[in-house]
Design an enzyme around this catalytic site. Structure first.
Site, PDB file in Angstrom:
ATOM      1  CE  LYS A   1      39.559  46.608  43.261  1.00 26.24           C
ATOM      2  NZ  LYS A   1      40.480  45.533  42.812  1.00 26.24           N
ATOM      3  CB  THR A   2      34.462  46.183  37.980  1.00 32.78           C
ATOM      4  OG1 THR A   2      35.496  47.146  38.129  1.00 32.78           O
ATOM      5  CG2 THR A   2      33.431  46.715  36.998  1.00 32.78           C
TER       6      THR A   2
ATOM      7  CG  ASP B   1      38.095  51.113  39.431  1.00 33.33           C
ATOM      8  OD1 ASP B   1      38.457  50.628  40.521  1.00 33.33           O
ATOM      9  OD2 ASP B   1      38.471  50.666  38.333  1.00 33.33           O
TER      10      ASP B   1
ATOM     11  CB  THR C   1      44.666  48.654  43.890  1.00 29.46           C
ATOM     12  OG1 THR C   1      45.128  49.970  43.542  1.00 29.46           O
ATOM     13  CG2 THR C   1      43.786  48.126  42.765  1.00 29.46           C
TER      14      THR C   1
ATOM     15  NE  ARG D   1      41.160  42.103  34.674  1.00 30.00           N
ATOM     16  CZ  ARG D   1      41.026  43.184  35.440  1.00 30.00           C
ATOM     17  NH1 ARG D   1      42.067  43.714  36.037  1.00 30.00           N
ATOM     18  NH2 ARG D   1      39.836  43.704  35.613  1.00 30.00           N
TER      19      ARG D   1
END
Length: 356
Positions: A76-77, A121, A170, A229
């Site tokens: 997302k970032t 965020d 999230t 990640r």
């Protein structure tokens, strides 16, 4: 390869945790793709977002507000930074928990440049007064600044330059409908397939100057829980093992041996995950068993079991949540190499109290 930073939790202690620690953040900054062509996975989201951005550039306008939802570590970032790069605009990054008052948000909004991208965020954790101010800012590019208190308070309208808000969450279900409706484009980030993660791992290995064979990348990808990640973190740990225990080349055997040392099994389960399953199956016959009882059995807090271990176990079909408690599935018995009792083998998920 795509990751996002999250501010909701502290640095993870688990190798397979999806929240970025400081080491992750430092590595991700160097490895993030710079445009949509480099971004791996999320094909539908990429295609749709590409159309939105191209149309905005063709009109000479700022892009619509974008809402990105999905689990931590899916990109997302990264996508927010790509949006800014594709639009040739600067980006401002903040988070919902950092905005506790409407004044905090007003200060950020009033300092934005025309066309700037504001990445917010964990937007669902923003305070309610700031959230209500955001409604008007997104729709009318205007905020009302309250001056004074009590009966003498005055609202001064403040015009804002056109900007693009990129919200990430999230937990999309916690966003109020009025806020969700103001986003022109919404996208849900899905977990990655192993083949996509293999591409992520190869790209990361190339940038990190790590030698890796195709079967080594496949071994790491299969244990990465569908999250880039985590794949990146496992790659770094396997790289360390290969440098110390071998000649630096990552093969399937080297990857498997390294991840055995770090207690990450073939399905991506770690010590905590297996402890929960073993307690559920060995101590309670597969359940049903209450969450608090299960947490005591593994020596962890109730919240740790529910929020850290259970989501992945449920997604993998190894554990089921029922009104009567937690139940181990036939797949869980098979994964641990145990023979289920008749009730578990038939998949009814309930103990037969009378032996019938």
């Amino acid at each position: 390869m795509n990751w996002d930073d999250t501010t909701e939790e502290t640095a993870p202690e688990r190798l397979v945790g999806s929240v970025a620690d400081r080491e992750d953040q430092a590595v991700e900054a160097a490895l993030r793709p710079k445009d949509l062509d480099e971004f791996i996975g999320q094909e539908k989201v990429r295609e749709q977002l590409d159309l939105v951005l191209r149309a905005a550039r063709a009109r000479g306008a700022t892009a619509d507000h974008v809402l990105l939802s999905g689990a931590p570590g899916l990109g997302k970032t990264t996508l927010s930074m790509i949006i800014a790069a594709e639009m040739g605009a600067p980006i401002r990054i903040t988070s919902g928990p950092a905005i506790q008052h409407a004044g905090d948000l007003a200060a950020i909004l009033s300092s934005l440049q025309e066309g700037e991208v504001l990445f917010l965020d964990e937007i669902h954790r923003m305070s309610r007064p700031a959230e209500e101010m955001l409604y008007m800012a997104m729709e009318d590019f205007r905020v009302d600044v309250i001056v004074g208190k009590g009966p003498g308070a005055t609202a001064i309208p403040l015009e804002l330059p056109p900007f693009t808000l990129v919200g990430a969450t999230t937990r999309a279900g916690l966003l109020p409908p009025p806020l969700r409706d103001r986003f022109g484009f919404t996208a849900h980030m899905e977990f990655y397939e192993p083949a996509e993660l293999e591409r992520v791992i190869h790209r990361s290995a190339n940038l990190l100057d790590v030698e890796i064979e195709a079967d080594g990348a496949a071994e790491i990808a299969g244990r990465s829980r569908g999250t880039p990640r985590i794949a990146n973190r496992l790659l770094r740990r396997v790289r360390d093992y290969a440098q110390v225990k071998a000649d630096g080349l990552i093969t399937r055997d080297i990857a498997a041996a390294a991840l055995k040392v770090y207690e990450v099994d073939a399905r991506g389960l770690d010590r905590l995950d297996r402890a929960v399953l073993e307690a559920l199956l060995k101590l309670f016959g597969g359940g049903p068993v209450g969450l608090s009882t299960l947490a005591v059995a593994v020596g962890e807090e109730r919240e740790t079991v529910e929020e850290v271990a259970e989501p992945f176990l449920v997604r993998e079909g190894l554990l089921a949540r029922t009104p009567r408690g937690r139940v181990g599935t036939p797949a869980a018995w098979a994964h641990l190499g145990l023979t289920p009792p008749r009730s578990a083998a038939t998949g009814n998920g309930q103990q037969d109290l009378f032996g019938t």
